[in-house]
Design a protein around this motif. Structure first.
Motif, PDB file in Angstrom:
ATOM      1  N   ARG A   1       0.718  -1.178  -0.112  1.00  0.00           N
ATOM      2  CA  ARG A   1       0.005   0.215   0.011  1.00  0.00           C
ATOM      3  C   ARG A   1       0.790   1.142  -0.043  1.00  0.00           C
ATOM      4  N   ARG A   2       0.590   2.164  -0.872  1.00  0.00           N
ATOM      5  CA  ARG A   2       1.496   3.565  -1.182  1.00  0.00           C
ATOM      6  C   ARG A   2       0.354   4.453  -1.355  1.00  0.00           C
ATOM      7  N   SER A   3       0.460   5.735  -0.838  1.00  0.00           N
ATOM      8  CA  SER A   3      -0.331   6.804  -1.281  1.00  0.00           C
ATOM      9  C   SER A   3      -0.044   7.147  -2.792  1.00  0.00           C
TER      10      SER A   3
ATOM     11  N   ARG B   1      -1.463   9.221  -5.837  1.00  0.00           N
ATOM     12  CA  ARG B   1      -2.102  10.643  -6.148  1.00  0.00           C
ATOM     13  C   ARG B   1      -2.349  11.036  -7.584  1.00  0.00           C
TER      14      ARG B   1
ATOM     15  N   GLN C   1      -6.275  19.333  -4.197  1.00  0.00           N
ATOM     16  CA  GLN C   1      -5.292  18.303  -4.463  1.00  0.00           C
ATOM     17  C   GLN C   1      -5.817  17.442  -5.770  1.00  0.00           C
TER      18      GLN C   1
ATOM     19  N   VAL D   1      -5.172   7.189  -1.620  1.00  0.00           N
ATOM     20  CA  VAL D   1      -4.600   8.071  -0.781  1.00  0.00           C
ATOM     21  C   VAL D   1      -5.842   8.735   0.159  1.00  0.00           C
ATOM     22  N   TRP D   2      -5.123   8.464   1.540  1.00  0.00           N
ATOM     23  CA  TRP D   2      -5.701   9.334   2.729  1.00  0.00           C
ATOM     24  C   TRP D   2      -6.017  10.597   2.433  1.00  0.00           C
ATOM     25  N   VAL D   3      -6.813  11.644   2.555  1.00  0.00           N
ATOM     26  CA  VAL D   3      -6.806  13.029   2.529  1.00  0.00           C
ATOM     27  C   VAL D   3      -7.502  13.496   3.460  1.00  0.00           C
ATOM     28  N   GLY D   4      -6.622  14.094   4.309  1.00  0.00           N
ATOM     29  CA  GLY D   4      -7.169  14.639   5.763  1.00  0.00           C
ATOM     30  C   GLY D   4      -7.087  16.311   5.705  1.00  0.00           C
ATOM     31  N   ALA D   5      -6.534  16.741   4.606  1.00  0.00           N
ATOM     32  CA  ALA D   5      -6.535  18.182   4.534  1.00  0.00           C
ATOM     33  C   ALA D   5      -7.649  18.838   3.504  1.00  0.00           C
TER      34      ALA D   5
ATOM     35  N   PRO E   1       8.420   5.496   0.837  1.00  0.00           N
ATOM     36  CA  PRO E   1       8.909   6.674   1.544  1.00  0.00           C
ATOM     37  C   PRO E   1       9.725   6.295   2.973  1.00  0.00           C
TER      38      PRO E   1
ATOM     39  N   LYS F   1      10.451   5.041   6.430  1.00  0.00           N
ATOM     40  CA  LYS F   1       9.550   4.604   7.386  1.00  0.00           C
ATOM     41  C   LYS F   1      10.780   4.288   8.685  1.00  0.00           C
TER      42      LYS F   1
HETATM   43  C1  LIG Z   1      -4.449  11.651   8.931  1.00  0.00           C
HETATM   44  C2  LIG Z   1      -3.780  11.323   7.606  1.00  0.00           C
HETATM   45  C3  LIG Z   1      -3.900  12.530   6.724  1.00  0.00           C
HETATM   46  C4  LIG Z   1      -3.262  12.810   5.437  1.00  0.00           C
HETATM   47  N1  LIG Z   1      -3.593  13.634   4.591  1.00  0.00           N
HETATM   48  C5  LIG Z   1      -3.182  13.872   3.372  1.00  0.00           C
HETATM   49  C6  LIG Z   1      -3.493  14.866   2.352  1.00  0.00           C
HETATM   50  O1  LIG Z   1      -4.421  15.723   2.798  1.00  0.00           O
HETATM   51  N2  LIG Z   1      -3.101  14.872   1.068  1.00  0.00           N
HETATM   52  C7  LIG Z   1      -2.317  13.635   0.760  1.00  0.00           C
HETATM   53  O2  LIG Z   1      -1.647  13.940  -0.446  1.00  0.00           O
HETATM   54  N3  LIG Z   1      -1.733  12.690   1.811  1.00  0.00           N
HETATM   55  C8  LIG Z   1      -2.241  12.883   2.858  1.00  0.00           C
HETATM   56  N4  LIG Z   1      -1.837  11.847   3.563  1.00  0.00           N
HETATM   57  C9  LIG Z   1      -0.979  10.684   3.238  1.00  0.00           C
HETATM   58  C10 LIG Z   1       0.499  10.781   3.666  1.00  0.00           C
HETATM   59  O3  LIG Z   1       1.207  11.617   3.102  1.00  0.00           O
HETATM   60  C11 LIG Z   1       1.169   9.423   3.575  1.00  0.00           C
HETATM   61  O4  LIG Z   1       0.585   8.318   4.199  1.00  0.00           O
HETATM   62  C12 LIG Z   1       2.602   9.500   3.999  1.00  0.00           C
HETATM   63  O5  LIG Z   1       3.146  10.430   3.332  1.00  0.00           O
HETATM   64  C13 LIG Z   1       3.315   8.033   3.886  1.00  0.00           C
HETATM   65  O6  LIG Z   1       3.235   7.727   2.659  1.00  0.00           O
HETATM   66  P1  LIG Z   1       2.446   6.293   2.333  1.00  0.00           P
HETATM   67  O7  LIG Z   1       1.239   6.293   2.471  1.00  0.00           O
HETATM   68  O8  LIG Z   1       2.927   5.932   0.746  1.00  0.00           O
HETATM   69  O9  LIG Z   1       3.291   5.043   3.173  1.00  0.00           O
HETATM   70  C14 LIG Z   1      -2.483  11.682   5.071  1.00  0.00           C
HETATM   71  C15 LIG Z   1      -2.286  10.599   5.557  1.00  0.00           C
HETATM   72  C16 LIG Z   1      -2.868  10.302   6.887  1.00  0.00           C
HETATM   73  C17 LIG Z   1      -2.908   9.150   7.764  1.00  0.00           C
END
Ligand SMILES: Cc1cc2nc3c(=O)[nH]c(=O)nc-3n(C[C@H](O)[C@H](O)[C@H](O)COP(=O)(O)O)c2cc1C
Length: 178
Positions: free
Chosen positions: A15-17, A19, A71, A126-130, A164, A166
């Protein structure tokens, strides 16, 4: 090595973010499987505050894009899930702790199930929290008691990014006391 562990560890590591997504439709059955996996997540008191909005309408997706710092991942994904929690549901039993902690943990663990199941189905997330919570509430017409916690763009992708940095196991483990 135990085969089940091996499979799970592979998915967790894979699993990777993601985008940027391909302009390829995501099958409805895959979305259903992903959402079923969220249903099975643990929740405080088994109160299950999880509520999910599936967004595939391009106009609503565009509005979400503007409410989330424009985003690229949101604009690029064919489908976006907005993961919400019914805060009152958990607060009704656990009060302040339910409202301020448990509901967040419940939705976070369900969200992780979503990310891992999507990975296992060959999909990127990808988890977007912003994002601007009030704007998202307005766009999705959420009731007062329902809080949006995460936006998850989902789609097929071309290239997996590098893993990335860890932190190492030595850095994060504390034996018995800090
Ligand atoms: C609570 C939370 C909020 C996040 N918000 C964003 C976001 O708004 N935009 C984004 O591109 N990635 C966001 N991420 C993803 C992180 O940037 C990402 O998980 C981190 O850089 C590690 O990369 P990986 O997911 O590939 O392991 C968020 C992750 C978490 C858990």
């Amino acid at each position: 090595m135990d085969e089940k562990y091996k499979h799970l560890a592979e998915i967790i590591k894979k699993r990777r973010s993601i985008r940027t997504f391909l302009q390829k439709k995501v099958e409805k059955e895959k979305i259903t499987k992903i959402i079923h996996s969220a249903r099975y997540a643990p929740s405080a008191g088994n109160l299950q505050p999880l509520e999910i909005i599936i967004v595939d309408d391009p106009l609503i997706k565009q509005e979400i894009f503007y409410a989330a710092l424009q985003q690229e991942s949101i604009q690029s994904a064919p489908v976006v899930l907005v993961i919400c929690g019914d805060v009152d549901r958990t607060a009704s039993k656990y009060g302040k702790r339910g409202r301020e902690l448990y509901v967040i943990q419940d939705i976070a663990t369900a969200t992780q199930n979503i990310l891992l199941t999507a990975t296992s189905l060959g999909l990127g997330t990808v988890w977007v929290g912003a994002f601007d919570e009030d704007k998202i509430r307005r766009i999705l017409q959420l009731p007062k008691n329902v809080r949006p916690f995460a936006i998850i763009p989902i789609g097929y992708y071309e290239k997996e990014p590098e893993v990335p940095y860890k932190r190492s196991i030595e850095e994060i483990i504390h034996y018995n006391t800090w």
